[in-house]
Design a protein around this motif. Structure first.
Motif, PDB file in Angstrom:
ATOM      1  N   PRO A 124       0.846  -1.204   0.000  1.00  7.22           N
ATOM      2  CA  PRO A 124       0.000   0.000   0.000  1.00  7.22           C
ATOM      3  C   PRO A 124       0.876   1.247   0.000  1.00  7.22           C
ATOM      4  CG  PRO A 124      -0.034  -1.094   2.157  1.00  7.22           C
ATOM      5  CD  PRO A 124       0.705  -1.999   1.229  1.00  7.22           C
ATOM      6  N   GLY A 125       0.294   2.365  -0.406  1.00  6.89           N
ATOM      7  CA  GLY A 125       1.013   3.634  -0.332  1.00  6.89           C
ATOM      8  C   GLY A 125       2.076   3.818  -1.387  1.00  6.89           C
ATOM      9  N   GLY A 126       1.808   3.340  -2.601  1.00 10.13           N
ATOM     10  CA  GLY A 126       2.764   3.590  -3.679  1.00 10.13           C
ATOM     11  C   GLY A 126       3.080   2.357  -4.476  1.00 10.13           C
ATOM     12  N   ASP A 127       3.006   2.480  -5.802  1.00  8.80           N
ATOM     13  CA  ASP A 127       3.390   1.395  -6.695  1.00  8.80           C
ATOM     14  C   ASP A 127       4.884   1.118  -6.522  1.00  8.80           C
ATOM     15  OD1 ASP A 127       3.381  -0.316  -9.118  1.00  8.80           O
ATOM     16  OD2 ASP A 127       4.510   1.355  -9.973  1.00  8.80           O
ATOM     17  N   GLY A 128       5.253  -0.169  -6.459  1.00 10.16           N
ATOM     18  CA  GLY A 128       6.633  -0.547  -6.181  1.00 10.16           C
ATOM     19  C   GLY A 128       7.653   0.013  -7.153  1.00 10.16           C
ATOM     20  N   LEU A 129       7.327   0.001  -8.433  1.00 11.68           N
ATOM     21  CA  LEU A 129       8.257   0.543  -9.425  1.00 11.68           C
ATOM     22  C   LEU A 129       8.438   2.045  -9.242  1.00 11.68           C
ATOM     23  CD1 LEU A 129       7.188  -1.480 -12.589  1.00 11.68           C
ATOM     24  CD2 LEU A 129       9.470  -1.478 -11.555  1.00 11.68           C
ATOM     25  N   ASP A 130       7.371   2.717  -8.863  1.00  4.33           N
ATOM     26  CA  ASP A 130       7.454   4.158  -8.615  1.00  4.33           C
ATOM     27  C   ASP A 130       8.316   4.437  -7.385  1.00  4.33           C
ATOM     28  OD1 ASP A 130       6.663   6.948  -8.978  1.00  4.33           O
ATOM     29  OD2 ASP A 130       5.482   6.672  -7.156  1.00  4.33           O
ATOM     30  N   VAL A 131       8.134   3.624  -6.337  1.00  8.46           N
ATOM     31  CA  VAL A 131       8.946   3.764  -5.119  1.00  8.46           C
ATOM     32  C   VAL A 131      10.422   3.545  -5.456  1.00  8.46           C
ATOM     33  CG1 VAL A 131       9.456   2.757  -2.854  1.00  8.46           C
ATOM     34  CG2 VAL A 131       7.078   3.118  -3.548  1.00  8.46           C
ATOM     35  N   LEU A 132      10.686   2.516  -6.240  1.00  7.71           N
ATOM     36  CA  LEU A 132      12.057   2.204  -6.654  1.00  7.71           C
ATOM     37  C   LEU A 132      12.679   3.376  -7.415  1.00  7.71           C
ATOM     38  CD1 LEU A 132      14.419   0.247  -7.053  1.00  7.71           C
ATOM     39  CD2 LEU A 132      13.136  -0.824  -8.911  1.00  7.71           C
ATOM     40  N   ALA A 133      11.933   3.929  -8.359  1.00  6.75           N
ATOM     41  CA  ALA A 133      12.433   5.054  -9.154  1.00  6.75           C
ATOM     42  C   ALA A 133      12.686   6.279  -8.274  1.00  6.75           C
ATOM     43  CB  ALA A 133      11.430   5.396 -10.255  1.00  6.75           C
ATOM     44  N   ARG A 134      11.820   6.479  -7.276  1.00  3.67           N
ATOM     45  CA  ARG A 134      11.981   7.644  -6.389  1.00  3.67           C
ATOM     46  C   ARG A 134      13.179   7.477  -5.454  1.00  3.67           C
ATOM     47  NH1 ARG A 134       5.989   8.722  -4.197  1.00  3.67           N
ATOM     48  NH2 ARG A 134       7.004  10.359  -2.983  1.00  3.67           N
ATOM     49  N   ILE A 135      13.447   6.249  -5.032  1.00  2.33           N
ATOM     50  CA  ILE A 135      14.657   5.993  -4.235  1.00  2.33           C
ATOM     51  C   ILE A 135      15.890   6.327  -5.079  1.00  2.33           C
ATOM     52  CG2 ILE A 135      16.101   4.209  -3.158  1.00  2.33           C
ATOM     53  CD1 ILE A 135      13.516   2.748  -2.364  1.00  2.33           C
ATOM     54  N   HIS A 136      15.875   5.847  -6.322  1.00  2.00           N
ATOM     55  CA  HIS A 136      17.002   6.068  -7.233  1.00  2.00           C
ATOM     56  C   HIS A 136      17.182   7.563  -7.497  1.00  2.00           C
ATOM     57  CE1 HIS A 136      20.005   4.746 -10.027  1.00  2.00           C
ATOM     58  NE2 HIS A 136      19.429   5.353 -11.060  1.00  2.00           N
ATOM     59  N   ALA A 137      16.077   8.284  -7.698  1.00  2.00           N
ATOM     60  CA  ALA A 137      16.135   9.719  -7.999  1.00  2.00           C
ATOM     61  C   ALA A 137      16.571  10.549  -6.792  1.00  2.00           C
ATOM     62  CB  ALA A 137      14.766  10.195  -8.491  1.00  2.00           C
ATOM     63  N   SER A 138      16.350  10.011  -5.584  1.00  2.00           N
ATOM     64  CA  SER A 138      16.703  10.754  -4.368  1.00  2.00           C
ATOM     65  C   SER A 138      18.208  10.854  -4.177  1.00  2.00           C
ATOM     66  CB  SER A 138      16.095  10.075  -3.130  1.00  2.00           C
ATOM     67  OG  SER A 138      16.786   8.862  -2.843  1.00  2.00           O
TER      68      SER A 138
END
Length: 208
Positions: free
Chosen positions: A57-71
């Motif tokens: 819950p709280g975010g699509d996994g691929l989106d979370v992964l991309a946001r970790i990478h972008a951070s």
């Protein structure tokens, strides 16, 4: 002392993963049960490793992964998920993951992946050659699925599980109209006659 974050919404899975991580020498282990929690803990604690499920819950996994990478937080991400590697492993690689382990494997694979990633290597399964392992229908459908964006794929799976447009809109923080547009686009892209057939398409390709 290396630190790690386990992102999975199932407590039993987190417990099993923590056992593996302790055996691999991790002392500082954070836990998260949602995509938002994962991102918050990554920002606050900058763990050396993130073991991430793609369905939370709280975010699509691929989106979370991309946001970790972008951070640009210097952590490595090991994806540990029940999602079909044929459709998700390459997407995870492109989004910045260092490893991909399917939950259908034994925990020994997770041990090997953690060891490889912390040694500076990547760990990905050798997927079977499509032309040999898939029949013509499956190959054609895989090609269709590969044309979907990460967001389209996520919405496709939600629809195939029988979720309403409103529920999907709430989960993915989209408008009802946007989800409806995606639904129409998916029916066209996957060449199915109606949304009711999306479930059969997804089941046939082990996406639900």
């Amino acid at each position: 002392m290396p630190s790690v974050l386990v992102g999975d919404d199932h407590p039993v899975v987190r417990a099993a993963v923590k056992m593996v991580l302790k055996e691999e020498g991790f002392k500082q282990i954070y836990e998260a049960s949602s995509g938002n929690e994962v991102l918050s803990i990554v920002r606050e604690h900058s763990p050396d490793l993130v073991v991430l499920d793609l369905v939370m819950p709280g975010g699509d996994g691929l989106d979370v992964l991309a946001r970790i990478h972008a951070s640009q937080v210097p952590c490595r991400v090991l994806v540990f998920t029940s999602q079909e590697p044929m459709f998700y492993q390459d997407r995870c690689m492109r989004a910045g993951a260092a490893a991909y382990v399917a939950k259908t494997n034994t925990l020994q694979h997770l041990h090997k992946a953690v060891h490889a990633v912390m040694a500076g290597y990547t760990y990905f399964a050798q997927l079977p050659c499509a032309s040999v392992s898939l029949n013509t229908l499956q190959l054609s459908e895989k090609q269709m699925i590969d044309t979907l964006s990460d967001r389209e794929l996520a919405i496709f799976q939600h629809l195939a599980r029988g979720m309403s447009n409103k529920v999907i809109a709430d989960i993915m923080h989209l408008s009802h109209k946007t989800v409806s547009t995606y639904k129409t686009r998916l029916i066209e892209k996957l060449n199915v006659e109606a949304s009711v057939h999306l479930r059969d398409f997804a089941k046939r390709n082990h996406l639900i």
